[in-house]
Enzyme design. Sequence first.
Site, PDB file in Angstrom:
ATOM      1  N   THR A  86       0.835  -1.192   0.000  1.00  0.00           N
ATOM      2  CA  THR A  86       0.000   0.000   0.000  1.00  0.00           C
ATOM      3  C   THR A  86       0.878   1.252   0.000  1.00  0.00           C
ATOM      4  O   THR A  86       1.846   1.352   0.753  1.00  0.00           O
ATOM      5  CB  THR A  86      -0.934  -0.002   1.221  1.00  0.00           C
ATOM      6  OG1 THR A  86      -1.792  -1.124   1.138  1.00  0.00           O
ATOM      7  CG2 THR A  86      -1.755   1.271   1.322  1.00  0.00           C
ATOM      8  N   ARG A 112       2.235  -5.110  12.161  1.00  0.00           N
ATOM      9  CA  ARG A 112       1.637  -3.804  12.452  1.00  0.00           C
ATOM     10  C   ARG A 112       2.511  -2.733  11.791  1.00  0.00           C
ATOM     11  O   ARG A 112       2.924  -1.757  12.408  1.00  0.00           O
ATOM     12  CB  ARG A 112       1.489  -3.581  13.966  1.00  0.00           C
ATOM     13  CG  ARG A 112       2.729  -3.826  14.798  1.00  0.00           C
ATOM     14  CD  ARG A 112       2.516  -3.323  16.239  1.00  0.00           C
ATOM     15  NE  ARG A 112       3.674  -3.543  17.073  1.00  0.00           N
ATOM     16  CZ  ARG A 112       3.866  -4.594  17.865  1.00  0.00           C
ATOM     17  NH1 ARG A 112       2.959  -5.564  17.915  1.00  0.00           N
ATOM     18  NH2 ARG A 112       4.967  -4.690  18.601  1.00  0.00           N
ATOM     19  N   PHE A 115       1.585   0.979   7.027  1.00  0.00           N
ATOM     20  CA  PHE A 115       1.740   1.652   5.719  1.00  0.00           C
ATOM     21  C   PHE A 115       3.073   2.404   5.603  1.00  0.00           C
ATOM     22  O   PHE A 115       3.111   3.549   5.144  1.00  0.00           O
ATOM     23  CB  PHE A 115       0.583   2.636   5.456  1.00  0.00           C
ATOM     24  CG  PHE A 115      -0.758   2.030   5.174  1.00  0.00           C
ATOM     25  CD1 PHE A 115      -0.922   0.662   4.991  1.00  0.00           C
ATOM     26  CD2 PHE A 115      -1.891   2.842   5.084  1.00  0.00           C
ATOM     27  CE1 PHE A 115      -2.179   0.117   4.720  1.00  0.00           C
ATOM     28  CE2 PHE A 115      -3.158   2.311   4.816  1.00  0.00           C
ATOM     29  CZ  PHE A 115      -3.298   0.947   4.639  1.00  0.00           C
ATOM     30  N   SER A 175      -6.881  -2.346   6.436  1.00  0.00           N
ATOM     31  CA  SER A 175      -5.715  -2.615   7.283  1.00  0.00           C
ATOM     32  C   SER A 175      -6.080  -2.291   8.728  1.00  0.00           C
ATOM     33  O   SER A 175      -6.663  -1.240   8.996  1.00  0.00           O
ATOM     34  CB  SER A 175      -4.530  -1.749   6.861  1.00  0.00           C
ATOM     35  OG  SER A 175      -3.528  -1.793   7.864  1.00  0.00           O
TER      36      SER A 175
END
Length: 336
Positions: A86, A112, A115, A175
């Site tokens: 992403t 975790r 992005f 997400s």
Amino acid sequence: MYYPFVRKALFQLDPERAHEFTFQQLRRITGTPFEALVRQKVPAKPVNCMGLTFKNPLGLAAGLDKDGECIDALGAMGFGSIEIGTVTPRPQPGNDKPRLFRLVDAEGLINRMGFNNLGVDNLVENVKKAHYDGVLGINIGKNKDTPVEQGKDDYLICMEKIYAYAGYIAINISSPNTPGLRTLQYGEALDDLLTAIKNKQNDLQAMHHKYVPIAVKIAPDLSEEELIQVADSLVRHNIDGVIATNTTLDRSLVQGMKNCDQTGGLSGRPLQLKSTEIIRRLSQELNGRLPIIGVGGIDSVIAAREKIAAGASLVQIYSGFIFKGPPLIKEIVTHI
């Protein structure tokens, strides 16, 4: 095949360090004659989906090549499609490390990442240099510091910049690692986002004289009612496809395992049944009105076939690729 030895060495490293090291090597060979080192011959098994022709039904899921740095090297391994990202409008570092964990016994991963990426402009420059002849998907999201209420602006900025270079565009609203992002999957927020995205797609189609399909990536943790609402919204807004699913927050299948309590999204084999069930329910709800790209725990030909039997037109791998390596691509494409 050499991958078991490579994996043994890589698994001695911290997961993110192993990823960085692998990509360092792939970056060195991408676009050079040394790509032959990772090239695999796989049979052509064309699939028409979202108005595009995929040379085979197996794709690489988003998240592995976030910045589109190794498109050609990954393409040489035999993927029919590669989804990069992403990516967000502006570069961002992601969450604090450590942020990626292996659950080796379960063949799962918890991440975790948040992005982490170098921004959409950097990704576009990398895409321009690539020579991959499969379908290139570009997965887009919002920056962490963009308020959720203004989140749609980030998607529109990314769409504008990538439209000319994407085979399809994936909208990541699922997400679990960007605060508030998953709220965009519901009700009015989803309708508002999809309206804006569809309008932008129409504008860009007129400008570029080509139609780039839009697929929305959803979470596996949706209730029955939420799933029905999502399916209804996707159909009403004429979205071209749905990617099911992203990672899960559910830990019921990994209780007691090392790293099981880490915050983040769980992927890999523990997600397999859950994502297949979402695909099955989604397929019943959509009734062929838009195609499903199935992803979540695919680590064998059987797992890939299960996704297709549940209603997926195409499938993608990520965690299975980490655990099984390039041979998994050849195995799935050959026998699916």
